[in-house]
Design an enzyme around this catalytic site. Structure first.
Site, mmCIF file in Angstrom:
data_model
loop_
_atom_site.group_PDB
_atom_site.id
_atom_site.type_symbol
_atom_site.label_atom_id
_atom_site.label_comp_id
_atom_site.label_asym_id
_atom_site.label_seq_id
_atom_site.Cartn_x
_atom_site.Cartn_y
_atom_site.Cartn_z
ATOM 1 N N GLY A 1 2.759 2.322 11.037
ATOM 2 C CA GLY A 1 3.918 3.540 10.980
ATOM 3 C C GLY A 1 4.466 3.756 12.242
ATOM 4 N N GLY B 1 2.915 -1.087 4.354
ATOM 5 C CA GLY B 1 2.889 0.289 4.036
ATOM 6 C C GLY B 1 4.425 0.837 3.689
ATOM 7 N N GLY B 2 4.914 1.281 4.739
ATOM 8 C CA GLY B 2 6.119 2.105 4.566
ATOM 9 C C GLY B 2 7.521 0.934 3.927
ATOM 10 N N HIS C 1 -9.664 1.519 5.058
ATOM 11 C CA HIS C 1 -8.368 1.367 5.650
ATOM 12 C C HIS C 1 -8.582 2.704 6.984
ATOM 13 C CE1 HIS C 1 -4.162 2.742 6.730
ATOM 14 N NE2 HIS C 1 -3.716 1.554 5.983
ATOM 15 N N SER D 1 3.654 -2.037 10.509
ATOM 16 C CA SER D 1 4.849 -2.024 10.715
ATOM 17 C C SER D 1 5.741 -3.268 10.331
ATOM 18 C CB SER D 1 5.253 -1.861 11.956
ATOM 19 O OG SER D 1 5.047 -0.487 12.583
ATOM 20 N N GLU E 1 -6.724 5.223 8.063
ATOM 21 C CA GLU E 1 -6.496 6.366 7.381
ATOM 22 C C GLU E 1 -7.659 6.929 7.003
ATOM 23 O OE1 GLU E 1 -2.611 5.645 5.751
ATOM 24 O OE2 GLU E 1 -1.965 5.208 7.567
ATOM 25 N N ASN F 1 0.799 -1.304 0.014
ATOM 26 C CA ASN F 1 -0.025 -0.063 0.072
ATOM 27 C C ASN F 1 1.056 1.235 -0.131
ATOM 28 O OD1 ASN F 1 -1.805 2.189 0.640
ATOM 29 N ND2 ASN F 1 -2.253 1.370 2.377
ATOM 30 N N TRP F 2 0.959 1.671 -1.402
ATOM 31 C CA TRP F 2 1.848 3.016 -1.256
ATOM 32 C C TRP F 2 1.373 4.126 -0.548
ATOM 33 C CZ3 TRP F 2 4.158 2.353 -6.883
ATOM 34 C CH2 TRP F 2 5.041 1.442 -7.077
ATOM 35 N N LYS F 3 0.080 4.122 -0.383
ATOM 36 C CA LYS F 3 -0.663 5.446 0.219
ATOM 37 C C LYS F 3 -0.584 6.682 -0.627
ATOM 38 C CE LYS F 3 -0.163 3.176 4.673
ATOM 39 N NZ LYS F 3 -0.082 3.331 6.159
ATOM 40 N N GLU G 1 -5.391 -4.755 10.601
ATOM 41 C CA GLU G 1 -4.299 -3.578 11.024
ATOM 42 C C GLU G 1 -4.644 -2.985 12.184
ATOM 43 O OE1 GLU G 1 -2.654 -2.408 6.762
ATOM 44 O OE2 GLU G 1 -4.333 -0.958 7.245
HETATM 45 P P1 13P Z 1 3.006 0.563 7.793
HETATM 46 O O1 13P Z 1 3.612 -0.888 7.193
HETATM 47 O O2 13P Z 1 3.808 1.809 7.258
HETATM 48 O O3 13P Z 1 2.904 0.371 9.330
HETATM 49 O O4 13P Z 1 1.592 0.729 7.196
HETATM 50 C C1 13P Z 1 0.385 -0.214 7.295
HETATM 51 C C2 13P Z 1 -0.469 -0.040 6.718
HETATM 52 O O5 13P Z 1 -1.227 0.921 7.092
HETATM 53 C C3 13P Z 1 -0.878 -0.696 5.425
HETATM 54 O O6 13P Z 1 -2.262 -0.411 4.824
#
Ligand code: 13P
Length: 240
Positions: A165, A223-224, A90, A202, A92, A6-8, A159
């Site tokens: 993050g 994510g990251g 999600h 994470s 966010e 997930n590149w956000k 999640e």
């Molecule tokens: P991180 O891997 O950066 O913690 O993000 C997880 C995430 O929100 C994937 O959708």
């Protein structure tokens, strides 16, 4: 086994080339691995061109189909640009856009109708985790979001919000137990078996080896650590 990046709201276009080079020069891909990337909407078709043997998805869709909905992207448009799955619910989006379960429910329904596989996210706050109510919280989210949904190819991502993050993850056995609860709840109360239950929060190339030992952990939503092609390739390699 599935691993989804997930590149956000990251990776401007020029970086996609270097991501691709780094990823493909390090990854071991074969047919047993289903790997997906969810870039920002505007990069979907570019990613479909560059990312061979990977599935490309959207990070959200509208709850409505085509029409006068300025600023929104419908399931049909996302699919037209090459998306084969969509991340929904999600935390966010729930937080930044005040997205409620009733809206997520409509989005899941329209995604299924348009043949876009939903990857639906659930997870508790730190406070709920500390109060020991994670299972109840997640099950009530599942109930609200899947109300009236007849599903065959649903992917669920657990999640925990406090893990996203932060570099902090629950223990593997804790995640495994929640995934077990999610699978039981879907089967016994919602009458469907999720295709996979992924963990997100994470995940790195270091901790994924241990996390994947949980028998109910079917893969990851990353994510990251997915923003760098080398690091995402190592996660894919270390999980299989
Ligand atoms: P991180 O891997 O950066 O913690 O993000 C997880 C995430 O929100 C994937 O959708």
């Amino acid at each position: 086994m599935k691993v989804i990046a997930n590149w956000k709201m990251n990776l401007p276009t020029p970086d996609i080339r270097s991501w691709t080079e780094n990823f493909y020069s390090n990854v071991n891909l074969d047919d047993s691995k289903t790997i997906g990337v969810a870039p920002p909407f505007t990069h979907i078709s570019n990613c479909v061109t560059y990312l061979q043997n990977l599935r490309v998805g959207a990070q959200n869709i509208s709850s409505r189909d085509l029409g006068n909905n300025t600023g929104e992207i419908s399931a049909s448009i996302a699919k037209d640009s090459g998306a084969s799955f969509v991340i929904l619910g999600h935390s966010e989006v729930r937080e930044n856009l005040d997205e409620q379960s009733s809206l997520i429910n409509k989005k899941i329904a329209i995604a299924i109708e348009k043949n876009l596989s939903p990857v639906v996210c659930f997870g508790e706050s730190r406070e709920s985790y500390e109060n020991g109510i994670t299972k109840d919280f997640v099950c009530s989210q599942l109930k609200e979001c899947f109300e009236g949904i007849k599903a065959e190819t649903i992917i669920i991502a657990y999640e925990p919000i406090w893990s996203i993050g932060t570099g902090i993850t629950p223990e593997t056995n804790e995640i495994n137990e929640i995934h077990n609860t999610i699978k039981d709840y879907c089967k016994n109360h919602l009458k469907f078996v999720p295709e996979s239950v992924l963990y997100g929060g994470s995940v790195t190339d270091k901790n994924c080896k241990n996390l994947i030992t949980g028998e109910n952990i079917d893969g990851f939503l990353v994510g990251g650590a997915s923003l760098d092609g080398n690091s995402f390739a190592r996660i894919v390699n270390n999980c299989f």
